[in-house]
Structure formats: C-alpha cells, structure tokens
Design a protein around this motif. Structure first.
Motif, PDB file in Angstrom:
ATOM      1  N   UNK A 242      -2.007  10.019 -15.226  1.00 23.57           N
ATOM      2  CA  UNK A 242      -2.459   8.629 -15.137  1.00 23.57           C
ATOM      3  C   UNK A 242      -2.414   8.163 -13.695  1.00 23.57           C
ATOM      4  N   UNK A 243      -3.341   7.344 -13.333  1.00 24.38           N
ATOM      5  CA  UNK A 243      -3.418   6.798 -11.979  1.00 24.38           C
ATOM      6  C   UNK A 243      -3.073   5.326 -12.052  1.00 24.38           C
ATOM      7  N   UNK A 244      -2.187   4.895 -11.159  1.00 23.37           N
ATOM      8  CA  UNK A 244      -1.854   3.476 -11.113  1.00 23.37           C
ATOM      9  C   UNK A 244      -2.958   2.721 -10.386  1.00 23.37           C
ATOM     10  N   UNK A 245      -3.457   1.717 -11.044  1.00 27.35           N
ATOM     11  CA  UNK A 245      -4.522   0.911 -10.452  1.00 27.35           C
ATOM     12  C   UNK A 245      -3.896  -0.348  -9.871  1.00 27.35           C
ATOM     13  N   UNK A 246      -4.016  -0.554  -8.550  1.00 25.41           N
ATOM     14  CA  UNK A 246      -3.408  -1.750  -7.948  1.00 25.41           C
ATOM     15  C   UNK A 246      -4.097  -3.016  -8.443  1.00 25.41           C
ATOM     16  N   UNK A 247      -3.299  -3.985  -8.827  1.00 21.08           N
ATOM     17  CA  UNK A 247      -3.832  -5.259  -9.332  1.00 21.08           C
ATOM     18  C   UNK A 247      -3.256  -6.430  -8.538  1.00 21.08           C
ATOM     19  N   UNK A 248      -3.125  -6.242  -7.240  1.00 19.65           N
ATOM     20  CA  UNK A 248      -2.539  -7.294  -6.413  1.00 19.65           C
ATOM     21  C   UNK A 248      -3.355  -8.578  -6.438  1.00 19.65           C
ATOM     22  N   UNK A 249      -4.625  -8.458  -6.677  1.00 20.17           N
ATOM     23  CA  UNK A 249      -5.481  -9.649  -6.695  1.00 20.17           C
ATOM     24  C   UNK A 249      -5.167 -10.560  -7.876  1.00 20.17           C
TER      25      UNK A 249
END
Length: 185
Positions: free
Chosen positions: A20-27
């Motif tokens: 699994x790849x962590x998807x950045x959701x900083x927005x």
C-alpha cells in the motif's frame, strides 16, 4: 478482450504484490481563524454578486425587499408559501444552500429541501440564495466532507458567466445573470 480490459489487466499485473502507498492528504487540514462570514462575503462580492449580511431576525424582511414584485419560484421546504411554478416564465428563484465556501466564495446546492431542482436554479435569470453563517466552511475539502456525493450538486461561484476567444465576458449563458446572497448571522 476489449482494449480497456487489456489495459486494466496489464495494470493489475504490474502492481500485483505491491504494498500500500500512503497518499498525502495535507490539503485536507482544517483552516481555522479569521472571520469566515467576512471572507465569504468578500469573495462572493468579487464574483459580482450582490451581498447582504444581516442578523437572522432580519432575514425575512430582507428577502421581501429583494424579491419585490418579481415572479419567484419558491421551492418546497424553503419556509414560505406560494411562489411561481413555471421556470420558463419565472423572474427568479429563492433558495437555501447546502454549504458555502469562504475561500472560493462558492455556494453549493444539493437540491434538498428549500434548494429547488437544477432547472429551477439554472433557468431563471435571477437567483436569491440565503446562506446561514453556520453553513460557511473555510475551504473545498471541508465542504466536500459535509456533502453527500450521491446527491446532485450544483456549485455556484457568482452569476453565470463565460468569455469568448477574445475574452469578452458574457453573463447569463449557463444560469442566472444576477446572483444575490443574503448571509444570515
């Protein structure tokens, strides 16, 4: 096998066994601070909408003042009786909204009670929308979090407008030429 199925099969084969790849959701961070009502009013005004910020107790009187003698569509659930029913001959529509976005000055309708149908909000030349202060969120991610993706959504950022290849602005092509917003505080 269709071309689509062939492509998807190749993609599945290529990623088989991958972690699994962590998807950045900083927005998605909640933006706090500042006066959301003031920012929303400023941004809606930037889009050439007419904006009124009034205390909740004064909203009915302001609606009456804005509507005047216009033949208005009043959707079910708006909290008023009567109204015009033919979108082709109505002068306008008065609605509530599902949510409003301060950062972009956008109003979102999910066509629930008091918000009318898409045709009712897009065909008449005038739209009066009442936005409660508690419906205003800082940005788009917060708005999306409040919305039901299964509902039909209409996102409105000012009166309908488009520009031709020479950048001549034309208003009212895809919706109301005039947007008036009452922000209830």
């Amino acid at each position: 096998m269709s071309a689509r199925e062939e492509i998807l099969a190749r993609v599945r084969k290529a990623v088989a066994g991958a972690g699994d790849v962590e998807i950045p959701r900083h927005y998605r961070a909640d933006r706090q601070g500042g006066d959301l009502v003031e920012l929303f009013a400023e941004r809606v005004d930037d889009y050439r909408a007419i904006v009124h910020v009034v205390p909740a107790a004064e909203v009915p009187g302001k609606i009456d003042e804005c509507l005047g003698e216009r033949r208005m569509i009043v959707p079910d659930g708006f909290g008023r009786e009567g109204g015009w029913h033919d979108v082709n001959t109505a002068d306008g529509v008065v609605t509530n909204c599902a949510v409003a976005i301060a950062e972009t000055g956008t109003i979102v309708l999910d066509h629930g009670p008091g918000q009318g149908t898409r045709a009712q909000t897009l065909v008449p030349d005038y739209h009066l929308c009442v936005v409660r202060a508690d419906q205003i969120v800082p940005g788009v991610p917060e708005a999306v979090a409040r919305l039901d993706p299964a509902r039909p959504l209409t996102w409105i950022s000012g009166p309908s407008a488009t520009s031709d290849i020479e950048l001549n602005r034309v208003e009212g092509v895809h919706g109301p030429r005039t947007l008036e917003v009452i922000i209830s505080t």
